[in-house]
Design a protein around this motif. Structure first.
Motif, PDB file in Angstrom:
ATOM      1  N   GLN A  53      -3.297   0.379  -3.695  1.00 42.68           N
ATOM      2  CA  GLN A  53      -2.745  -0.950  -3.510  1.00 42.68           C
ATOM      3  C   GLN A  53      -2.215  -1.325  -4.880  1.00 42.68           C
ATOM      4  OE1 GLN A  53      -5.388  -4.129  -2.359  1.00 42.68           O
ATOM      5  NE2 GLN A  53      -3.700  -5.561  -2.167  1.00 42.68           N
TER       6      GLN A  53
ATOM      7  N   TYR B 179       0.829  -1.196   0.000  1.00 40.65           N
ATOM      8  CA  TYR B 179       0.000   0.000   0.000  1.00 40.65           C
ATOM      9  C   TYR B 179       0.864   1.246   0.000  1.00 40.65           C
ATOM     10  CZ  TYR B 179      -3.916  -2.921   1.273  1.00 40.65           C
ATOM     11  OH  TYR B 179      -4.887  -3.872   1.270  1.00 40.65           O
TER      12      TYR B 179
ATOM     13  N   ARG C  32     -11.695  -5.736  -0.505  1.00 41.81           N
ATOM     14  CA  ARG C  32     -10.864  -6.781   0.106  1.00 41.81           C
ATOM     15  C   ARG C  32      -9.696  -6.199   0.884  1.00 41.81           C
ATOM     16  NH1 ARG C  32     -12.265  -8.900  -5.004  1.00 41.81           N
ATOM     17  NH2 ARG C  32     -10.306  -8.242  -5.942  1.00 41.81           N
ATOM     18  N   SER C  33      -9.672  -4.894   1.041  1.00 36.63           N
ATOM     19  CA  SER C  33      -8.585  -4.191   1.710  1.00 36.63           C
ATOM     20  C   SER C  33      -9.139  -3.385   2.879  1.00 36.63           C
ATOM     21  CB  SER C  33      -7.926  -3.246   0.698  1.00 36.63           C
ATOM     22  OG  SER C  33      -7.304  -2.165   1.326  1.00 36.63           O
TER      23      SER C  33
END
Length: 179
Positions: free
Chosen positions: A51, A2, A79-80
């Motif tokens: 990301q 990230y 999903r983060s």
């Protein structure tokens, strides 16, 4: 991997700073962090989050106004943990989750300990949320129009999106210093 940075627009141009998002739990927290980085209360601050090769997000905070958000790929961002804080119910066009729904999920239905419950649908809220998540961009695609990046350009950005945005803003050098 990230990357997160703040770009504050000042009278002298853009100032960049990298930022840790570990203590940020909500979009409101992120907006407060952006406001704290501004040298003047009315400065525009952009929060860049990405990301690598999956998604990027831009949050724009103009003074005390509500933050504006753009996310390049909602399904990937969901999903983060950093993506989840940007994907608010309002951004996704969903009704906010009701507190009573949380209480219902606790199974306080009066069944005895050890007594099996009748099986309803196997559908869970999580499955529904993920399947309903758009796989493309969400949010305000006109977020950077007045800064020189049109909605069409924003939607066409690729792997190096944040650098391309910074280049268009004239802030590529300052962003590179915090990368």
């Amino acid at each position: 991997m990230y990357f997160a940075a703040l770009l504050a627009r000042t009278e002298d141009g853009w100032e960049a700073s990298d930022t840790e998002l570990d203590d940020v739990e909500t979009l409101s927290d992120l907006a407060d962090l952006a406001r704290e980085s501004a040298s003047d209360v009315d400065d525009t601050v952009l929060v860049f989050i990405e990301q690598e090769d999956a998604w990027f997000g831009v949050v724009r905070v103009d003074g005390e106004e509500d933050p504006r958000v753009f996310v390049s790929n909602a399904a990937a961002a969901a999903r983060s943990s950093y993506g989840e804080l940007l994907l608010t119910d309002e951004l996704l066009g969903r009704e906010p989750k009701d507190v009573d729904d949380d209480l219902d999920a606790l199974d306080l239905d009066g069944t005895e300990d050890g007594e099996p419950e009748a099986e309803d649908d196997e559908d869970t809220d999580t499955d529904t949320d993920m399947s309903a998540m758009p796989s493309g961009p969400v949010g305000d695609n006109r977020i950077l129009d007045d800064l020189g990046v049109s909605a069409k350009e924003l939607l066409a950005l690729s792997d190096d999106a944040l650098n391309e945005i910074a280049e268009a803003l004239g802030a590529a050098e300052v962003l590179e210093t915090v990368r």
